[in-house]
Design a protein around this motif. Structure first.
Motif, mmCIF file in Angstrom:
data_model
loop_
_atom_site.group_PDB
_atom_site.id
_atom_site.type_symbol
_atom_site.label_atom_id
_atom_site.label_comp_id
_atom_site.label_asym_id
_atom_site.label_seq_id
_atom_site.Cartn_x
_atom_site.Cartn_y
_atom_site.Cartn_z
ATOM 1 N N ASP A 1 0.840 -1.200 0.000
ATOM 2 C CA ASP A 1 0.000 0.000 0.000
ATOM 3 C C ASP A 1 0.873 1.247 0.000
ATOM 4 O O ASP A 1 0.617 2.215 -0.723
ATOM 5 N N ALA A 2 1.937 1.208 0.800
ATOM 6 C CA ALA A 2 2.858 2.342 0.856
ATOM 7 C C ALA A 2 3.549 2.567 -0.479
ATOM 8 O O ALA A 2 3.863 3.711 -0.848
ATOM 9 N N MET A 3 3.795 1.490 -1.221
ATOM 10 C CA MET A 3 4.431 1.600 -2.538
ATOM 11 C C MET A 3 3.471 2.146 -3.599
ATOM 12 O O MET A 3 3.873 2.415 -4.730
ATOM 13 N N GLY A 4 2.194 2.300 -3.241
ATOM 14 C CA GLY A 4 1.215 2.788 -4.205
ATOM 15 C C GLY A 4 0.559 1.688 -5.003
ATOM 16 O O GLY A 4 -0.069 1.950 -6.036
ATOM 17 N N MET A 5 0.693 0.436 -4.528
ATOM 18 C CA MET A 5 0.071 -0.709 -5.196
ATOM 19 C C MET A 5 -0.688 -1.523 -4.144
ATOM 20 O O MET A 5 -0.222 -2.583 -3.712
ATOM 21 N N PRO A 6 -1.829 -1.031 -3.694
ATOM 22 C CA PRO A 6 -2.554 -1.723 -2.627
ATOM 23 C C PRO A 6 -2.971 -3.134 -3.011
ATOM 24 O O PRO A 6 -3.249 -3.418 -4.176
ATOM 25 N N ILE A 7 -2.968 -4.013 -2.015
ATOM 26 C CA ILE A 7 -3.443 -5.388 -2.197
ATOM 27 C C ILE A 7 -4.835 -5.486 -1.602
ATOM 28 O O ILE A 7 -5.026 -5.231 -0.415
ATOM 29 N N LEU A 8 -5.803 -5.836 -2.417
ATOM 30 C CA LEU A 8 -7.171 -6.027 -1.945
ATOM 31 C C LEU A 8 -7.330 -7.501 -1.587
ATOM 32 O O LEU A 8 -7.424 -8.354 -2.467
ATOM 33 N N GLU A 9 -7.327 -7.790 -0.306
ATOM 34 C CA GLU A 9 -7.472 -9.183 0.102
ATOM 35 C C GLU A 9 -8.927 -9.610 -0.029
ATOM 36 O O GLU A 9 -9.848 -8.859 0.313
ATOM 37 N N GLY A 10 -9.125 -10.807 -0.553
ATOM 38 C CA GLY A 10 -10.467 -11.340 -0.731
ATOM 39 C C GLY A 10 -10.593 -12.704 -0.082
ATOM 40 O O GLY A 10 -9.630 -13.247 0.460
ATOM 41 N N TYR A 11 -11.784 -13.257 -0.153
ATOM 42 C CA TYR A 11 -12.046 -14.531 0.514
ATOM 43 C C TYR A 11 -13.135 -15.304 -0.229
ATOM 44 O O TYR A 11 -14.109 -14.732 -0.719
ATOM 45 N N GLY A 12 -12.915 -16.583 -0.279
ATOM 46 C CA GLY A 12 -13.899 -17.469 -0.879
ATOM 47 C C GLY A 12 -13.331 -18.873 -0.901
ATOM 48 O O GLY A 12 -12.164 -19.096 -0.565
ATOM 49 N N LEU A 13 -14.126 -19.823 -1.284
ATOM 50 C CA LEU A 13 -13.694 -21.210 -1.335
ATOM 51 C C LEU A 13 -14.135 -21.810 -2.663
ATOM 52 O O LEU A 13 -14.927 -21.209 -3.397
ATOM 53 N N THR A 14 -13.623 -22.987 -2.958
ATOM 54 C CA THR A 14 -14.077 -23.686 -4.159
ATOM 55 C C THR A 14 -15.596 -23.816 -4.132
ATOM 56 O O THR A 14 -16.280 -23.613 -5.133
ATOM 57 N N GLU A 15 -16.127 -24.108 -2.943
ATOM 58 C CA GLU A 15 -17.572 -24.328 -2.789
ATOM 59 C C GLU A 15 -18.406 -23.063 -2.943
ATOM 60 O O GLU A 15 -19.637 -23.141 -3.029
ATOM 61 N N THR A 16 -17.760 -21.895 -2.980
ATOM 62 C CA THR A 16 -18.498 -20.639 -3.177
ATOM 63 C C THR A 16 -18.053 -19.923 -4.445
ATOM 64 O O THR A 16 -18.224 -18.718 -4.579
ATOM 65 N N SER A 17 -17.462 -20.671 -5.378
ATOM 66 C CA SER A 17 -17.018 -20.114 -6.664
ATOM 67 C C SER A 17 -16.005 -18.987 -6.485
ATOM 68 O O SER A 17 -15.987 -18.025 -7.235
ATOM 69 N N ALA A 18 -15.196 -19.108 -5.459
ATOM 70 C CA ALA A 18 -14.060 -18.202 -5.189
ATOM 71 C C ALA A 18 -14.450 -16.919 -4.484
ATOM 72 O O ALA A 18 -14.195 -16.756 -3.297
ATOM 73 N N ALA A 19 -15.036 -15.970 -5.202
ATOM 74 C CA ALA A 19 -15.200 -14.622 -4.633
ATOM 75 C C ALA A 19 -16.472 -14.502 -3.811
ATOM 76 O O ALA A 19 -17.566 -14.395 -4.359
ATOM 77 N N SER A 20 -16.321 -14.512 -2.484
ATOM 78 C CA SER A 20 -17.452 -14.245 -1.600
ATOM 79 C C SER A 20 -17.327 -12.859 -0.984
ATOM 80 O O SER A 20 -18.309 -12.162 -0.790
ATOM 81 N N CYS A 21 -16.091 -12.480 -0.671
ATOM 82 C CA CYS A 21 -15.801 -11.159 -0.108
ATOM 83 C C CYS A 21 -14.542 -10.612 -0.763
ATOM 84 O O CYS A 21 -13.663 -11.379 -1.156
ATOM 85 N N VAL A 22 -14.464 -9.297 -0.846
ATOM 86 C CA VAL A 22 -13.232 -8.669 -1.329
ATOM 87 C C VAL A 22 -13.209 -7.226 -0.850
ATOM 88 O O VAL A 22 -14.251 -6.567 -0.744
ATOM 89 N N ASN A 23 -12.026 -6.751 -0.515
ATOM 90 C CA ASN A 23 -11.879 -5.342 -0.164
ATOM 91 C C ASN A 23 -12.069 -4.476 -1.399
ATOM 92 O O ASN A 23 -11.897 -4.936 -2.530
ATOM 93 N N ARG A 24 -12.453 -3.234 -1.179
ATOM 94 C CA ARG A 24 -12.627 -2.288 -2.276
ATOM 95 C C ARG A 24 -11.488 -1.257 -2.218
ATOM 96 O O ARG A 24 -11.000 -0.930 -1.131
ATOM 97 N N PRO A 25 -11.079 -0.716 -3.353
ATOM 98 C CA PRO A 25 -10.002 0.275 -3.344
ATOM 99 C C PRO A 25 -10.306 1.475 -2.447
ATOM 100 O O PRO A 25 -9.401 2.036 -1.827
ATOM 101 N N HIS A 26 -11.583 1.862 -2.366
ATOM 102 C CA HIS A 26 -11.961 3.024 -1.573
ATOM 103 C C HIS A 26 -12.250 2.681 -0.116
ATOM 104 O O HIS A 26 -12.541 3.577 0.680
ATOM 105 N N ALA A 27 -12.188 1.375 0.224
ATOM 106 C CA ALA A 27 -12.459 0.961 1.608
ATOM 107 C C ALA A 27 -11.651 -0.294 1.903
ATOM 108 O O ALA A 27 -12.190 -1.325 2.268
ATOM 109 N N ASN A 28 -10.341 -0.164 1.722
ATOM 110 C CA ASN A 28 -9.447 -1.312 1.880
ATOM 111 C C ASN A 28 -8.944 -1.370 3.318
ATOM 112 O O ASN A 28 -8.067 -0.598 3.706
#
Length: 610
Positions: A377-404
């Protein structure tokens, strides 16, 4: 203050009006932007580009070729290959043929490959090369249902094994005789028709086949689109295994949104490719970010002098700015000016190593260390951590650039519900949740209760709506003193503290104290060794040296300062080699197989307590 979930207003009409199937999603994308770039891929030392129309031409030939081989709607077609343009085209061909893709890792053992293909009932297998063909040929009697093997780069025999070009020739002939066959197939796909079978890489017993319908994928793509974090002008760099649910969902997003995707599954080419591809975003597992963080920070520390001081100063200012912005607080004029100088002299040059255009990364598959996240984030390349499982088709939650919010996996994607059970387990409900496990009714009934999927993860929902993961329910253990320990959090923390660490495996179930197995990253530790007069030593000699142990002990001591007394690592073992996919110790998506590793080193761990 950090924004709350209530502040987000996604365009839910995108979700409500989503395509019925992945096939229709692809057809609609081709119609909407036929001449725009769809995919970029390496051929030799050069990169080639393919428009959506060009992709459509090849996909239709592959789809018709599958139909000519007798593949019926919802028949399973396996893909045993590394991430490549051929994988993408084959998968889309399966979709247009109204069949279902069975994903198989290229690194899977022959035993696992045969089990998955047999259990899935796959009728055709796409095989990457001769090594994949050999896995099938050596056990052909065990997979009598496989009518044909289609190879991308292997040797065809003209009978059981044919080349991809031969399949496309068959498809061209079939379309000449029946030009509307694919339109009929696509029109017959329903939202709940099976699209994909992904087998979970279980740490014990056989993997389970997760049934994911078309509606799960079209929902995932539409829901991410509704968040507004991506646009048609983005460029994705995709190297993740497409056999993994994370890679598969990243492949579906461009069909919805229309941005081009650069595809190259060679992990050793990531650093080399980034300045050429110049992506605006990329998905990855935490291990990739940990390696980059460790390499750059140790390299700057080794430089010493004014250069190291300038780097530390610019990084510290970047961290302050990133923190203030994440909390919704103003950045003062003095700090803003200092950050601008540091950004020009230092941080911008680091971003150039990634192509200079990265807006953000997305991290998934395992816990991301907070210090690593803050550094990016300090380098200007924020990492948006997300969460999900195979059983939920991967993306269940993810951070947003404006609310990371670092340390969390963000907000649920629109249309997905998340709740916390009385015992702290995370439960998920929504269109992305699987239909069930293939042929395993009891396991399905245990995992899916009243539409809620029981994830097996422990977590909490913050007031802002962000989800924080604490640990895997099954990984939590209790020492003999009755104290609970969450190993994943300790492991992720250590990898942010020690730049030479590759893996930390925490043990202590029923024990009097906590111990650990540690492996060291070969590239980083060998550079360290050269500076300690061991430039001629091999990896085994370096990591088993007293100097390496003393260095690691210092980092373990630093880790322990931030832990409760009962969590602290009292003893540890440095293993003479790193963990690997080939040895079954980590999954192809770089996730630790804790029980496998502990079982392999049970005697050594037992000796620590004697």
């Amino acid at each position: 203050m950090t924004m709350s979930l209530a502040d987000e207003h996604p365009d839910l009409t995108i979700i409500e009006q989503r395509a019925t199937s992945v096939a229709q999603l692809f057809v609609d994308r081709v119609a909407a932007s036929p001449t725009r770039e769809a995919f970029r891929f390496p051929v030799g030392e050069q990169w080639r580009s393919m428009t959506w129309r060009q992709a459509d031409d090849r996909v239709r030939l592959i789809a018709a070729g599958l139909v000519s081989l007798g593949v019926q709607p919802e028949d399973r077609v396996a893909i045993a290959a590394a991430t490549s343009i051929e994988w993408v085209l084959a998968d889309l061909g399966v979709m247009l043929a109204a069949a279902a893709t069975t994903t198989v890792y290229a690194t899977s053992t022959a035993d696992d490959v045969i089990y998955i293909i047999s259990d899935s009932g796959s009728r055709v297998v796409f095989a990457d090369d001769d090594s994949q063909i050999e896995k099938l040929r050596a056990h052909r009697d065990s997979i009598p249902g496989v009518a044909k093997v289609v190879t991308f780069h292997g040797t065809a025999d003209g009978e059981w094994v044919i080349g991809l070009d031969e399949l496309e020739t068959l498809g061209a002939a079939y379309l000449k005789d029946d030009p509307t066959v694919l339109d009929q197939r696509i029109g017959g796909i329903e939202a709940q028709s099976l699209a994909t079978l992904i087998y979970t890489s279980g740490t014990t017993g056989r993997p389970k086949g997760v049934r994911l319908p078309h509606d799960a994928w079209t929902y995932e793509a539409a829901a991410v689109d509704a968040t507004g974090i991506l646009s048609q002008d983005d460029v994705q760099y995709l190297w993740l295994p497409l056999a993994h649910v994370f890679g598969k969902v990243l492949l579906t997003l461009p069909l919805q949104i229309g941005f081009p995707t650069a595809i190259d599954g060679r992990v050793d080419k990531i650093v080399e490719n980034l300045p050429t591809v110049r992506p605006t975003w990329m998905g990855a597992a935490p291990r990739i970010f940990e390696k980059v963080y460790g390499r750059i920070t140790t390299m700057m520390a080794d430089e010493g002098g004014a250069k190291a001081k300038l780097f530390d100063w610019a990084s510290a200012n970047g961290t302050k700015v990133a923190t203030l912005r994440s909390e919704g607080k103003p950045v003062g004029a003095m700090l803003a000016a200092q950050h601008a100088v540091g950004d020009k002299l230092v941080l911008g040059k680091i971003r150039d190593r990634f192509g200079g255009r990265v807006r953000f990364f997305i991290s998934g598959s395992a816990a991301l260390n907070r210090d690593v996240a803050r550094w990016f984030d300090a380098m200007g390349m924020p990492i948006l951590e997300g969460y999900g499982l195979t059983e939920t088709s991967a993306a269940s939650c993810v951070n947003r650039p404006h609310a990371n919010l670092v340390g969390t996996v963000g907000w649920p994607i629109p249309g997905t519900q998340v709740t916390i059970a009385d015992d702290g387990e995370i439960l998920i409900k929504g269109p992305g949740v699987m239909q069930g496990y293939r042929g395993l009714e009891d396991a399905t009934a245990e995992a899916l209760v009243d539409g809620w999927f029981h994830t097996g993860d422990i977590g909490e929902l913050l007031e802002t709506g962000h989800l924080r993961i604490t640990d895997r329910k099954k990984d939590l253990f209790k020492t003999s003193n009755g104290k609970y320990v969450a190993p994943s959090l300790i492991e992720a923390t250590f990898k942010g503290i020690c730049p030479y660490a590759s893996q930390l495996v925490v043990e202590g179930d029923g024990r009097t104290f906590v111990s650990a197995l540690i492996t060291l990253d070969e590239e980083s530790i060998m550079e360290w060794a050269a500076g300690k007069g061991m430039q001629d030593a091999d990896y085994h000699t370096v990591v088993t040296s007293e100097q390496a142990r003393e260095m690691v002990q210092d980092y373990v001591d630093e880790l322990n300062l931030g832990l409760n007394r009962w969590e602290q690592i009292k003893k540890f073992i440095i293993l003479p080699r790193d963990l690997s996919v080939e040895e079954g110790e980590i999954t192809p998506s770089l996730k630790l197989k804790r029980k496998v590793v502990i079982r392999k080193h049970q005697q050594e761990l037992d000796d620590l307590y004697n």
